[in-house]
Motif scaffolding. Structure first.
Motif, PDB file in Angstrom:
ATOM      1  N   SER A 178      18.672 103.284  37.442  1.00  0.00           N
ATOM      2  CA  SER A 178      18.069 103.276  38.778  1.00  0.00           C
ATOM      3  C   SER A 178      17.565 101.876  39.129  1.00  0.00           C
ATOM      4  O   SER A 178      17.679 101.436  40.268  1.00  0.00           O
ATOM      5  N   LYS A 179      17.049 101.168  38.117  1.00  0.00           N
ATOM      6  CA  LYS A 179      16.560  99.816  38.398  1.00  0.00           C
ATOM      7  C   LYS A 179      17.701  98.838  38.648  1.00  0.00           C
ATOM      8  O   LYS A 179      17.569  97.908  39.437  1.00  0.00           O
TER       9      LYS A 179
ATOM     10  N   GLN B 266      18.776  99.631  42.220  1.00  0.00           N
ATOM     11  CA  GLN B 266      17.768  99.153  43.161  1.00  0.00           C
ATOM     12  C   GLN B 266      17.818  97.621  43.270  1.00  0.00           C
ATOM     13  O   GLN B 266      17.827  97.065  44.359  1.00  0.00           O
TER      14      GLN B 266
ATOM     15  N   ASP C  85      18.514  95.518  46.661  1.00  0.00           N
ATOM     16  CA  ASP C  85      17.543  94.667  47.346  1.00  0.00           C
ATOM     17  C   ASP C  85      17.782  93.172  47.096  1.00  0.00           C
ATOM     18  O   ASP C  85      17.016  92.325  47.540  1.00  0.00           O
TER      19      ASP C  85
END
Ligand SMILES: [Zn+2]
Length: 587
Positions: A351-352, A355, A359
């Protein structure tokens, strides 16, 4: 010398000597008696009554053989039985322990089953490499199965199906067959109905909290004992929209008294509002989706998987699924559960990663800070290194902690043998050498062990009556050079630093022979002609940029080449236009 009175004694001694020598070269020069006794008596039944004497004879021969040096043993084996050494090599490569009950199956079938919700990273290496290697080892089949049945929480994304296929291709672990679970919903429905109508599963409409409370007390919920007809009706309602998300779930009956509450009547299928959360491949076509244990459990049997090789965090899933297998009259495949493989410093949170890419804090899925296969590939980490490391760790159940350095050392060993060498200087500083007495022709081998690859050749000609030669050296070297100290410009000549100035360093020519540098214990530094070089950017593992210049032979480098910048590290050429950009692998 040999006390045993036997016929064909010479032939026997020869056989023992051969067995002892072969055993010795496999055991660092020290042959073991046990296997040789076993072999000789195994092959010669008539000697078994004289086992004691034969063993004594073996020990005598063993004493002679073990008295030889390893080189001498190896030489004899190479001369007399060269074919055995080849065989031994092949066996060394197959170092994985045998699969349990392999002979029970006509063909070994393994699988790798990722959720296409992210790219693959080092954390998946063990599952992929072991499953693929075992299939190869047993001439079996390796299946890729996309487990994409959660359109809501672990939502798959179309691009990752292809990225995963690419990763497997790069790893040289291409599957023999591929399945996508979102194509197989009718199959899961069919088995759901089978389980419901047989009374092995039920549609539970309880509020989750209440169900949990009852389960913890090993008590059935009110739905459990209803007749199959009622459950089949509820099932239809699940399918046709009579229930909304969260209102009904199919549960597989297990043992309510099972010591692990997580095993008790586990959820198998649930409703997902696919109007709100459409599946990337099948959109809103289905609203009832199988959960992990249902889909994976059914597929492992239906696709003929014989050996499941997975992390031990799946142990409970295995227990859950075995209940379903019993309901269906199936036999559970062999399951091998390996321990956790931790890689210190490797960043593995899916998930990181997603993400960060979204971003912009990572440049992409191949950002050098990530442990994704895409990033490793870009940095010049080879698939062979990854595979070798994983095979060496094997499928053992103990947790293993490796570091980046472990992977680097595997990679270094492989790259060192094959990569060409070049000079690169980071943050170049000018070094003016005076009193260079003549024109020098520097000839630098592309690889010290491969003369056939040729040399990089540079003409170093002094410019004026001062005998001036200007080169560039790395700032780090420049800073550490003290006036009066001798250093050697690698493969060129020896110099002595005379002074430092803002614009660079001054030095004076000392001599040409390498021996002088050795005697003076002079440092060897790489250099690049000031007027003949290629600007080069190096993307470091922390994503920072090191700028410098590479020698002009680097103009010929092509994208994707992996080379060694001497005294700097191994790099992979990422692009050559508009300027040479390389990714740093490791020292
Ligand atoms: Zn219920």
């Amino acid at each position: 010398m040999y006390a045993l009175a036997l016929e064909n004694q010479k032939e026997l001694v020869d056989a023992i000597r051969k067995a002892a020598l072969l055993n010795a070269v496999q055991h660092d020069g020290k042959a073991q008696a046990g296997p040789i006794v076993g072999k000789i008596l195994g092959e010669r039944a008539e000697l078994r009554p004289k086992a004691k004497e034969v063993t004594a004879l073996i020990n005598t021969v063993l004493g002679e053989v073990n008295g030889l040096t390893v080189e001498a043993q190896r030489q004899i084996v190479e001369e007399k039985w060269p074919e055995t050494l080849k065989k031994q090599k092949v066996e060394e490569e197959k170092r994985l322990p045998p699969l349990p009950n392999a002979s029970k199956y006509e063909k070994i079938v393994t699988r790798f089953s990722p959720n296409p919700d992210c790219v693959l990273h080092l954390g998946s290496a063990r599952a992929i490499v072991l499953s693929h290697e075992y299939a190869k080892l047993y001439k079996g089949k390796f299946i890729l199965r996309f487990e994409d049945t959660d359109p809501k929480v672990k939502r798959p994304s179309l691009m990752f199906y292809d990225k995963i296929r690419e990763d497997l291709k790069w790893l040289d672990c291409e599957p023999d067959e591929e399945y996508i679970q979102s194509d197989r919903l009718p199959v899961y429905y069919e088995y759901a109905e089978k389980l419901l109508s047989g009374g092995y599963a039920y549609v539970c409409t309880c509020v989750p909290d209440e169900f949990r409370k009852l389960t913890l007390e090993s008590k059935p919920c009110p739905c459990r004992s209803l007749p199959p007809e009622e459950h089949l009706e509820r099932w239809q309602r699940m399918l046709n929209g009579g229930y909304t998300e969260g209102q009904a779930v199919v549960r597989v009956k297990t043992d309510l008294g099972h010591p692990n509450p997580a095993v008790r009547d586990w959820p198998a299928l649930r409703i997902i509002d696919t109007v709100k959360y459409p599946h990337p491949r099948v959109g809103s076509k289905y609203r009832v989706w199988p959960l992990y244990n249902m889909a994976a459990g059914l597929d492992d049997h239906l696709l003929g998987i014989t050996h499941i090789i997975r992390g031990k965090e799946h142990l409970t899933n295995g227990v859950r699924q075995e209940f379903m297998y019993r309901h269906l009259g199936w036999e559970y495949p062999e399951a091998i559960h390996y321990g956790r493989l931790k890689i210190t410093g490797a960043f593995l949170s899916k998930s990181k990663i997603i993400q960060g890419v979204k971003d912009g804090s990572y440049s992409g899925f191949d950002d050098p800070r990530l442990a994704t296969f895409a990033a490793l590939r870009r940095r010049g980490i080879t698939t062979e290194a990854i595979k070798k490391m994983i095979v060496d760790v094997g499928p053992k159940t103990a947790d293993v902690t490796l570091s980046w350095e472990t992977l680097y050392s595997y990679n270094r060993k492989l790259l060192d043998l094959v990569t060409n060498r070049y000079f690169f200087v980071a943050d170049p500083v000018r070094l003016d050498v005076v009193s260079v007495p003549k024109v020098f022709h520097a000839e630098l081998p592309l690889h010290p062990d491969h003369d056939d690859r040729g040399k990089r050749k540079y003409t170093v000609a002094p410019k004026d009556e001062d005998g001036l030669v200007s080169v560039l050296i790395a700032k780090q070297d420049a800073e550490s050079l003290e006036a009066g100290v001798m250093v050697r410009l690698m493969e060129l000549f020896n110099i002595k630093v005379t002074g430092k100035a803002d614009c660079g360093l001054q030095a004076v020519f000392v001599s040409e022979p390498y021996q002088d540098a050795r005697d003076a214990k002079a440092r060897l530094i790489q250099w690049i002609l000031a007027k003949e070089n290629v600007p080069c950017k190096v993307v470091m593992p922390d994503a920072s940029l090191t700028e410098g210049v590479a020698e002009s032979a680097c103009k010929k480098l092509k994208a994707d080449a992996v080379v060694q910048f001497e005294r700097f590290g191994f790099v992979r050429v990422d692009s050559t236009v508009p300027e040479l950009t390389v990714y740093y692998a490791h020292k």
